[in-house]
Design an enzyme around this catalytic site. Structure first.
Site, mmCIF file in Angstrom:
data_model
loop_
_atom_site.group_PDB
_atom_site.id
_atom_site.type_symbol
_atom_site.label_atom_id
_atom_site.label_comp_id
_atom_site.label_asym_id
_atom_site.label_seq_id
_atom_site.Cartn_x
_atom_site.Cartn_y
_atom_site.Cartn_z
ATOM 1 N N ASP A 143 0.566 -0.815 5.063
ATOM 2 C CA ASP A 143 0.240 0.274 5.758
ATOM 3 C C ASP A 143 -1.120 0.526 5.164
ATOM 4 O O ASP A 143 -1.261 1.438 4.290
ATOM 5 C CB ASP A 143 1.438 1.518 5.419
ATOM 6 C CG ASP A 143 1.214 2.767 6.024
ATOM 7 O OD1 ASP A 143 0.551 2.786 7.056
ATOM 8 O OD2 ASP A 143 1.724 3.627 5.483
ATOM 9 N N PRO A 190 1.578 7.556 -0.841
ATOM 10 C CA PRO A 190 2.123 8.227 -1.689
ATOM 11 C C PRO A 190 3.600 8.018 -1.971
ATOM 12 O O PRO A 190 4.523 8.521 -2.722
ATOM 13 C CB PRO A 190 2.050 9.848 -1.340
ATOM 14 C CG PRO A 190 1.685 9.727 -0.206
ATOM 15 C CD PRO A 190 1.188 8.742 0.302
ATOM 16 N N LYS A 221 6.968 5.883 2.983
ATOM 17 C CA LYS A 221 7.519 4.582 3.562
ATOM 18 C C LYS A 221 8.290 3.700 2.478
ATOM 19 O O LYS A 221 9.519 3.374 2.883
ATOM 20 C CB LYS A 221 6.710 3.545 4.426
ATOM 21 C CG LYS A 221 6.082 4.334 5.706
ATOM 22 C CD LYS A 221 5.062 3.681 6.347
ATOM 23 C CE LYS A 221 4.357 4.513 7.279
ATOM 24 N NZ LYS A 221 3.371 5.125 6.725
ATOM 25 N N ASP A 257 -4.003 -3.945 -7.187
ATOM 26 C CA ASP A 257 -4.907 -4.019 -5.875
ATOM 27 C C ASP A 257 -4.347 -5.117 -4.953
ATOM 28 O O ASP A 257 -4.320 -6.336 -5.449
ATOM 29 C CB ASP A 257 -6.377 -4.589 -6.472
ATOM 30 C CG ASP A 257 -7.569 -4.782 -5.310
ATOM 31 O OD1 ASP A 257 -6.988 -4.788 -3.917
ATOM 32 O OD2 ASP A 257 -8.671 -4.635 -5.661
ATOM 33 N N CYS A 287 0.938 -1.089 -0.273
ATOM 34 C CA CYS A 287 -0.022 -0.328 0.069
ATOM 35 C C CYS A 287 1.037 1.445 -0.094
ATOM 36 O O CYS A 287 1.192 2.067 0.965
ATOM 37 C CB CYS A 287 -0.768 -0.019 1.334
ATOM 38 S SG CYS A 287 -1.985 -1.463 1.404
ATOM 39 N N CYS A 307 -2.192 4.409 10.456
ATOM 40 C CA CYS A 307 -1.924 5.795 11.164
ATOM 41 C C CYS A 307 -3.218 5.983 11.929
ATOM 42 O O CYS A 307 -3.639 7.077 11.868
ATOM 43 C CB CYS A 307 -1.460 6.860 10.456
ATOM 44 S SG CYS A 307 -2.493 7.410 9.301
HETATM 45 C C1 SAM Z 1 -2.013 4.795 4.509
HETATM 46 S S1 SAM Z 1 -1.777 5.016 2.886
HETATM 47 C C2 SAM Z 1 -0.211 4.460 2.870
HETATM 48 C C3 SAM Z 1 0.852 5.528 3.128
HETATM 49 C C4 SAM Z 1 2.187 5.176 2.407
HETATM 50 N N1 SAM Z 1 2.608 3.916 2.986
HETATM 51 C C5 SAM Z 1 3.356 5.917 2.598
HETATM 52 O O1 SAM Z 1 3.955 6.098 3.682
HETATM 53 O O2 SAM Z 1 3.335 6.998 1.824
HETATM 54 C C6 SAM Z 1 -2.607 3.831 2.238
HETATM 55 C C7 SAM Z 1 -2.515 3.499 0.656
HETATM 56 O O3 SAM Z 1 -3.290 2.412 0.387
HETATM 57 C C8 SAM Z 1 -3.934 2.378 -0.794
HETATM 58 N N2 SAM Z 1 -4.765 1.506 -1.233
HETATM 59 C C9 SAM Z 1 -6.327 1.303 -0.950
HETATM 60 N N3 SAM Z 1 -6.851 0.304 -1.126
HETATM 61 C C10 SAM Z 1 -5.854 -0.559 -1.687
HETATM 62 C C11 SAM Z 1 -5.806 -1.683 -2.222
HETATM 63 N N4 SAM Z 1 -6.806 -2.576 -2.386
HETATM 64 N N5 SAM Z 1 -4.381 -2.382 -2.461
HETATM 65 C C12 SAM Z 1 -3.449 -1.620 -2.630
HETATM 66 N N6 SAM Z 1 -3.597 -0.225 -2.390
HETATM 67 C C13 SAM Z 1 -4.643 0.231 -1.571
HETATM 68 C C14 SAM Z 1 -4.384 3.959 -0.750
HETATM 69 O O4 SAM Z 1 -4.576 4.456 -2.163
HETATM 70 C C15 SAM Z 1 -3.474 4.536 -0.053
HETATM 71 O O5 SAM Z 1 -2.566 5.158 -0.989
#
Ligand code: SAM
Length: 502
Positions: A379, A314, A317, A362, A311, A432
């Protein structure tokens, strides 16, 4: 006893008159009194514009404010101190909205929802100047009334004047004693009004934090502080020493916990730093740095060559993980569902010293082979209740029912992360948010095979994450860790580390 403060950043219901119902404009003035044009105060006008955008368009203040400030600064008379005041007015008003609503409610003879939203915004801005700043009361009232004359008209400016004059009767403490129930009668409601959080958020944070009154009060107050800007010197690409020098000795401090962190204690513009512009460093809360570092530090049995961030958008991490993976010669796959956010990950990882790939995928229907990674971070999307310091309006937008929306996704992403790691490899589940329904309950459910999709369960065990945040105190009883703004100066990040066993 006061009512639960209204959830103020819901779209506000419009009324026909909003203020006192009298006509607005020049004709609204007293007969015989010469008409005086209202004075436009660019600071208050700008603050009001941001509050309207937040209210009407669900905009984020931290995205709307900077371009408006840049535009205002094109006029030489709008100085740095004006920008600082506008920022304080916007953030302070939004954060303390619950408290100010309770005060305004006590000063009017109708339900708050019957006051026009723009009128409420002017009143809240005025209340903040009166109760939350050192602006002298007469100046706060007259500036707010002038603003009301410009943006609402003379009729409603009179209503604003009358309400704000009532507010001047007491200071903040005096009002809180009047509008909040005693702690002994209703502890959560008392804390909600005193510290300006929705009651359900107070309740959820307290459940997660545990303990008595002092801890939760410290946490709620920490949520009302503006966080320091923290930088990360991505290892192998820049150093904390370089950042300390670039920021300047007087205003830069080393991180509290992360060896890669530098804090901009006096604020400042991170984008002005060469290392940040070149992507060798970035803006990243120390809590996020600790999560990435802990995942990288946890021991895996055998090979340690393929890492996954499932995940990634942006990309904060992912950029740190990529740099840490490069030091070990490991490859990082950074995956993100939203293509536009995957592009941000590309940007964050550009120039990474080791091998990596960014894909849009996904994580609940992954394109990768099961068992093909040695370390995996998920995350997951969450309520963000651990980052309330950053988004002053977020606490008023979230609803308890949002958690139900995240629940299946969080479980699905953790399940697939466990399937993606090989036996003996490690998964980090991070949020978070400290809300137990998004942290321990998710991990527990997945480990016990509960919930939809559980048939695809793989065996895993929790490992103690605390040793991999070495030097960080007050991490709880383990095996998972919960960081807190009031204890660690970080966002309230949660991390559970799991090792796949079969
Ligand atoms: C909390 S943010 C992650 C922040 C990131 N780890 C960082 O430190 O910059 C969660 C992310 O998961 C993505 N997301 C949502 N559903 C998802 C899915 N089914 N598969 C993969 N990513 C997904 C969102 O678009 C979002 O960018």
């Amino acid at each position: 006893m006061s009512e639960q403060p209204r959830q103020p950043r819901q779209p506000r219901r419009r009324t026909a008159a909003g203020g006192n119902g009298k006509p607005s404009g020049p004709q609204g003035g007293k007969q015989g009194k010469p008409y005086r044009r209202p004075q436009k105060d660019p600071v208050r006008m700008l603050a009001f514009e941001v509050l309207r955008a937040v209210d009407e368009r669900d905009a984020y203040a931290n995205l709307v404010l900077p371009p408006l400030l840049r535009k205002a600064r094109q006029d030489e008379s709008f100085q740095a101190r004006d920008a600082a005041l506008a920022t304080e007015l916007v953030y302070g008003t939004l954060r303390r909205q619950g408290t100010y609503d309770a005060v305004i409610k006590a000063c009017i003879d109708r339900p708050l929802r019957e006051v026009d939203p723009p009128v409420l915004d002017v009143l809240s801005l005025g209340a903040h100047q009166l109760l939350g700043t050192r602006i002298p009361p007469h100046a706060a009232v007259s500036a707010s009334v002038e603003l009301a004359r410009v943006v609402l008209g003379d009729g409603r400016a009179k209503f604003v004047n009358a309400v704000l004059r009532k507010i001047t009767a007491h200071d903040l403490e005096g009002w809180l004693e009047r509008v909040a129930p005693p702690y002994e009668d209703d502890a959560e409601e008392h804390l909600a009004v005193y510290h300006s959080h929705p009651r359900w958020v107070v309740s959820a944070l307290w459940d997660a934090l545990g303990g008595g009154r002092a801890g939760i009060e410290d946490l709620l107050e920490a949520d009302n502080e503006r966080p320091e800007v923290t930088l990360v010197a991505r290892p192998g690409r820049s150093t904390p020493e370089e950042l300390l020098e670039a920021v300047g000795e007087e205003s830069a401090l080393p991180g509290r916990w992360s060896p890669y962190a530098v804090r901009m204690a006096e604020g400042g513009e991170p984008g002005a730093l060469e290392a940040v512009r070149e992507g060798r460093a970035g803006v990243q809360d120390e809590g996020s740095q600790l999560v990435a570092m802990a995942l990288a530090a946890a021991p895996v049995e055998g090979r340690d060559e393929r890492w996954l961030d499932g995940c990634a958008g942006p990309g904060g991490k992912a950029a740190l993980l990529g740099a840490l993976a490069a030091q070990r010669g490991a490859f990082l796959l950074a995956s993100e569902k939203q293509p536009h956010r995957a592009r941000l990950v590309e940007k964050a990882l550009a120039g990474n010293p080791g091998p990596y790939q960014v894909i849009a995928a996904d994580g609940t229907r992954p394109p990768w082979l099961p068992g093909s990674f040695d370390r995996v971070l998920v995350d997951v999307p969450c309520s963000g209740l651990g980052a309330l310091r950053r988004r002053p309006e977020a606490r008023w937008r979230r609803r308890p029912e949002d958690l139900e929306g995240f629940a299946p996704l969080q479980r699905g992403l953790l399940r697939e992360a466990l399937a993606a790691v090989r036996v003996g490899g490690v998964v980090g589940y991070a949020t978070c948010s400290p809300h137990l329904a998004e942290t321990r309950v998710v991990v527990d459910d997945v480990l016990k095979g509960r919930g939809a999709g559980a048939s695809a369960r793989v065996s895993a065990e929790l490992i103690d994450a605390r040793p991999y945040m070495s030097g960080v105190p007050a991490l709880g009883d383990g095996p998972d860790v919960q960081l807190w703004p009031h204890l660690h100066g970080t966002d309230a990040m949660y991390l559970a580390l799991l090792r796949r066993t079969a």
